[in-house]
Enzyme design. Sequence first.
Site, mmCIF file in Angstrom:
data_model
loop_
_atom_site.group_PDB
_atom_site.id
_atom_site.type_symbol
_atom_site.label_atom_id
_atom_site.label_comp_id
_atom_site.label_asym_id
_atom_site.label_seq_id
_atom_site.Cartn_x
_atom_site.Cartn_y
_atom_site.Cartn_z
ATOM 1 N N ASN A 141 0.836 -1.214 0.000
ATOM 2 C CA ASN A 141 0.000 0.000 0.000
ATOM 3 C C ASN A 141 0.865 1.255 0.000
ATOM 4 O OD1 ASN A 141 -3.032 -0.427 0.091
ATOM 5 N ND2 ASN A 141 -2.298 -1.977 1.525
ATOM 6 N N MET A 146 0.057 -2.882 11.818
ATOM 7 C CA MET A 146 -0.635 -3.937 12.565
ATOM 8 C C MET A 146 -0.667 -3.682 14.066
ATOM 9 S SD MET A 146 -1.653 -5.684 10.136
ATOM 10 C CE MET A 146 -1.299 -6.228 8.473
ATOM 11 N N ASN A 163 -6.793 5.088 7.649
ATOM 12 C CA ASN A 163 -6.422 3.667 7.679
ATOM 13 C C ASN A 163 -7.062 2.961 6.500
ATOM 14 O OD1 ASN A 163 -5.488 1.121 8.860
ATOM 15 N ND2 ASN A 163 -7.632 0.757 9.393
ATOM 16 N N HIS A 197 -8.484 -0.701 5.435
ATOM 17 C CA HIS A 197 -8.893 -1.983 6.011
ATOM 18 C C HIS A 197 -9.357 -2.903 4.878
ATOM 19 C CE1 HIS A 197 -10.209 -4.787 9.005
ATOM 20 N NE2 HIS A 197 -11.321 -4.941 8.317
ATOM 21 N N ASP A 245 -11.340 0.591 13.770
ATOM 22 C CA ASP A 245 -12.066 0.551 12.491
ATOM 23 C C ASP A 245 -13.415 1.277 12.567
ATOM 24 O OD1 ASP A 245 -10.035 -0.894 11.151
ATOM 25 O OD2 ASP A 245 -10.804 -2.771 11.938
ATOM 26 N N ALA A 279 -8.812 -3.019 -5.121
ATOM 27 C CA ALA A 279 -9.439 -2.018 -4.241
ATOM 28 C C ALA A 279 -8.423 -1.178 -3.471
ATOM 29 C CB ALA A 279 -10.405 -2.711 -3.280
HETATM 30 C C1 GAR Z 1 -3.302 -4.882 3.680
HETATM 31 O O1 GAR Z 1 -4.208 -5.780 3.131
HETATM 32 C C2 GAR Z 1 -3.987 -3.949 4.665
HETATM 33 O O2 GAR Z 1 -5.279 -3.596 4.273
HETATM 34 C C3 GAR Z 1 -4.047 -4.832 5.878
HETATM 35 O O3 GAR Z 1 -2.814 -5.514 5.891
HETATM 36 C C4 GAR Z 1 -2.286 -5.610 4.570
HETATM 37 C C5 GAR Z 1 -0.913 -4.949 4.546
HETATM 38 O O4 GAR Z 1 -0.306 -5.069 3.318
HETATM 39 N N1 GAR Z 1 -4.257 -4.036 7.054
HETATM 40 C C6 GAR Z 1 -4.988 -4.446 8.076
HETATM 41 O O5 GAR Z 1 -5.494 -5.534 8.137
HETATM 42 C C7 GAR Z 1 -5.123 -3.434 9.211
HETATM 43 N N2 GAR Z 1 -6.329 -3.681 9.940
HETATM 44 P P1 GAR Z 1 0.903 -4.116 2.844
HETATM 45 O O6 GAR Z 1 1.919 -4.089 3.969
HETATM 46 O O7 GAR Z 1 1.447 -4.838 1.648
HETATM 47 O O8 GAR Z 1 0.348 -2.765 2.520
#
Ligand code: GAR
Length: 212
Positions: A22, A99, A116, A118, A159, A188
């Site tokens: 992200n 996290m 954030n 989610h 959230d 998304a």
């Molecule tokens: C993503 O899917 C994000 O939406 C989720 O963890 C992943 C991180 O990926 N976040 C959560 O679950 C927070 N509640 P990334 O490090 O490759 O961006």
Amino acid sequence: MKKKTADNTVNVAVLVSGGGTNLQAIIDRRDAGLLPSCRLCAVISSKKGAYALERAEKAGIKGYTVDRKACAGQEEFEAKILSILNKSRAEVIVLAGFMNILSAEFVKQFPERIINVHPALIPSFCGKGFYGLRVHEEALKYGVKVTGATVHFVNEIPDGGRIIAQKAVKIREGDTPEKLQKRVMREAEWKILPAALEQVCSDILERGAQNG
Ligand code: GAR
């Protein structure tokens, strides 16, 4: 008309814990000239050696580690993050695969300034304990036909803050949590997170122009 500040941008710090896809989506949008209201001023990782830090370095963004495990508790963890945010003059904070849950005391200092992403359509599959792959496991277990991603402001309820953007993703036959996670990211998260960030920052600049 937007207010003419030094460079007419808002300082954005991105908080991460892992791979940072992200974060990469945000960097790519910036490099494509599609985040004109944002300046990426810092990336802070809660885990040592997170790949997101390499992405930050390659993109010329200052990276920091505040190792959650090495902190005595939440207070020390947040104090260290706060000190980096202040030093970087961060005005908006993005939780991009971060996290950890931030305390109400921390969040209250940045009303409607923390966003954030989610990996589900809030209010489904969200709240304490719902993060990463677990969210997709639960969505598949429940048997929903549509899931997706949500970008929202962060308040003291996990959230629970005001929703900024959502995008739906259809479940396919044969989906595994891993397959679904990748598709939700691609279709998304990587789209709505950078777009929402630009929207939030341009709104801040716009409000600044109106008030100044
Ligand atoms: C993503 O899917 C994000 O939406 C989720 O963890 C992943 C991180 O990926 N976040 C959560 O679950 C927070 N509640 P990334 O490090 O490759 O961006």
